[in-house]
Enzyme design. Structure first.
Site, PDB file in Angstrom:
ATOM      1  N   GLU A 179      32.260   5.803  32.942  1.00 40.11           N
ATOM      2  CA  GLU A 179      31.689   5.669  31.604  1.00 40.11           C
ATOM      3  C   GLU A 179      32.457   6.462  30.543  1.00 40.11           C
ATOM      4  O   GLU A 179      31.905   7.347  29.887  1.00 40.11           O
ATOM      5  CB  GLU A 179      30.210   6.067  31.628  1.00 40.11           C
ATOM      6  N   ASN A 221      35.004   2.867  35.882  1.00 44.96           N
ATOM      7  CA  ASN A 221      33.707   2.234  36.069  1.00 44.96           C
ATOM      8  C   ASN A 221      32.921   2.348  34.763  1.00 44.96           C
ATOM      9  O   ASN A 221      32.790   3.440  34.210  1.00 44.96           O
ATOM     10  CB  ASN A 221      32.962   2.944  37.208  1.00 44.96           C
ATOM     11  N   HIS A 257      23.978  -3.260  35.312  1.00 46.25           N
ATOM     12  CA  HIS A 257      22.551  -2.910  35.276  1.00 46.25           C
ATOM     13  C   HIS A 257      21.877  -3.853  34.286  1.00 46.25           C
ATOM     14  O   HIS A 257      21.798  -3.575  33.080  1.00 46.25           O
ATOM     15  CB  HIS A 257      22.370  -1.452  34.867  1.00 46.25           C
ATOM     16  N   GLU A 285      27.439  -1.941  40.397  1.00 44.85           N
ATOM     17  CA  GLU A 285      26.132  -1.277  40.428  1.00 44.85           C
ATOM     18  C   GLU A 285      25.022  -2.259  40.054  1.00 44.85           C
ATOM     19  O   GLU A 285      24.261  -2.024  39.114  1.00 44.85           O
ATOM     20  CB  GLU A 285      26.107  -0.073  39.475  1.00 44.85           C
ATOM     21  N   ASP A 287      21.747  -4.252  39.571  1.00 48.39           N
ATOM     22  CA  ASP A 287      20.298  -4.389  39.697  1.00 48.39           C
ATOM     23  C   ASP A 287      19.821  -5.238  38.532  1.00 48.39           C
ATOM     24  O   ASP A 287      20.504  -5.364  37.513  1.00 48.39           O
ATOM     25  CB  ASP A 287      19.571  -3.041  39.753  1.00 48.39           C
TER      26      ASP A 287
END
Length: 377
Positions: A179, A221, A257, A285, A287
């Site tokens: 990030e 990332n 996300h 990642e 979800d």
């Protein structure tokens, strides 16, 4: 991404309480009564088809991963079973972050990372390292230190070298930079590394990581780059500059996300921007959080969303991994950090597979097509 923490079972996600299972043979419809909510699960591959996921993923030449927390890994057989039966790689959810692995300067705690890596090695699962430099989950000695550039640069180099040396050959890829951009904008994030070392901290750290383990695949990332926009353009410009300069960078992780109903339809196009540079990409990642109360229609739509996320990876030459961010809703970071949202993962609080798992099976059941690997060494 906010700091990732596990939550106690039973926080909001469907699957709490005693479910009553009815099977209507003609319609192949399953109805679950869960905490007083009637949920209709649409037809799909039977639950046991989820065990085919590792074979199907390998047939496409990709890894299917999951983020793993150490406590349930050690203490819960069901948790271990889900990992072993459904995935081909694991990512350390928290235990490799600086706060945990070097809680005091020069003092390393290998108990958590060793537990995860030993578990994966014994089961022939690949391991993704997460993460080296992040603005969150730093120990107080680091975040509150009064650093000059030379000293902090040496601290970063020592940390990266020590951790990567220990797991050389067993952790195959690393989220080296996590990030680097502001949450909602295109500018570089003003974090410890940027403020003291300047914007070239990214290249410096990648060089340190490559020197420590020349075979490891090194990643940046980031979240908020999954659809077209200023932040996506800013990261692409940053990465293009690193590639043009010959900095040892091998891939970009798209965190993914997502909010239910807002999975972007241009995810594959955004990933191709990096594979066109000769880099790998991962959806690192995943979800898909759903606002409460969760309905059967929501879960059916979530099945399609998980399906489409995997298909996006399969359509991009150089997409090498899709990792789900958590094993089960019982250990998801979502309810704590996004109150009012839940049910983000393919397994519910009671470890029962949800329609999302069937969507993953469906996506990976497509006939494999020839894929061209990323070319950057």
């Amino acid at each position: 991404m906010p700091p990732h923490h596990t939550t106690a079972p039973g926080r909001g996600a469907p699957g709490n309480g005693k479910g009553v299972l009815l099977i209507a043979a003609a319609l192949c419809t399953v109805i679950l009564t869960v905490t007083g909510i009637l949920i209709t699960v649409l037809p799909g591959p039977p639950a046991q088809d989820g065990h085919r996921l590792p074979e199907l993923a390998r047939g496409h030449g990709i890894e299917l991963g999951v983020a793993v927390a150490v406590n349930p890994l050690v203490n819960d057989r069901r948790y271990r079973n889900v990992i072993e039966d459904h995935y081909t790689s694991v990512t350390a959810e928290n235990t490799m972050k600086w706060q945990h692995v070097q809680p005091e300067r020069g003092e390393y705690d290998w108990s958590g990372p060793d537990t995860l890596v030993d578990f994966a090695t014994a089961r022939d699962l690949n391991v993704r390292g997460h993460t080296m430099l992040w603005h969150n989950q730093q120990p107080a000695w680091l975040s509150q230190g009064d650093w000059d550039a030379d000293t902090l640069r040496a601290v970063v180099h020592d940390h990266v070298t020590t951790v990567m040396d220990r797991y050389e050959g067993r952790v195959t890829s690393w989220d080296v930079i996590n990030e680097p951009l502001e949450d909602h904008g295109p500018n570089m994030r003003e974090n410890l590394w940027y403020d003291v070392l300047g914007p070239d901290y990214i290249a410096q750290t990648l060089y340190s990581a490559h020197a420590a383990d020349p075979e490891a695949r090194l990643y940046i990332n980031e979240f908020g780059i999954e659809r077209a926009g200023p932040k996506a353009d800013a990261l692409h410009a940053l990465v293009t500059d690193l590639v043009d300069r010959g900095v040892p960078l091998h891939g970009v992780g798209f965190q993914g996300h997502f909010v239910h109903g807002n999975v972007p339809d241009d995810l594959a196009d955004q990933m191709r921007r990096y594979t066109d540079l000769g880099l790998e990409v991962t959806i690192s990642e995943v979800d898909v959080r759903i606002p409460e109360p969760v309905t059967g229609e929501d879960l059916a739509d979530q099945r399609r969303e998980y399906h489409d996320i995997l298909v996006a990876c399969l359509e991009v030459d150089g997409c090498v991994n899709v990792t789900v961010w958590g094993v089960t809703d019982a250990h998801s970071w979502i309810p704590e950090w996004f109150p009012g949202y839940t049910a983000a993962l393919p397994f519910d609080d009671s470890y029962r597979p949800k329609p999302a798992l069937a969507g993953m099976v469906e996506a990976l059941s497509r006939r494999p097509r020839p894929r061209t690997a990323a070319t950057r060494a």
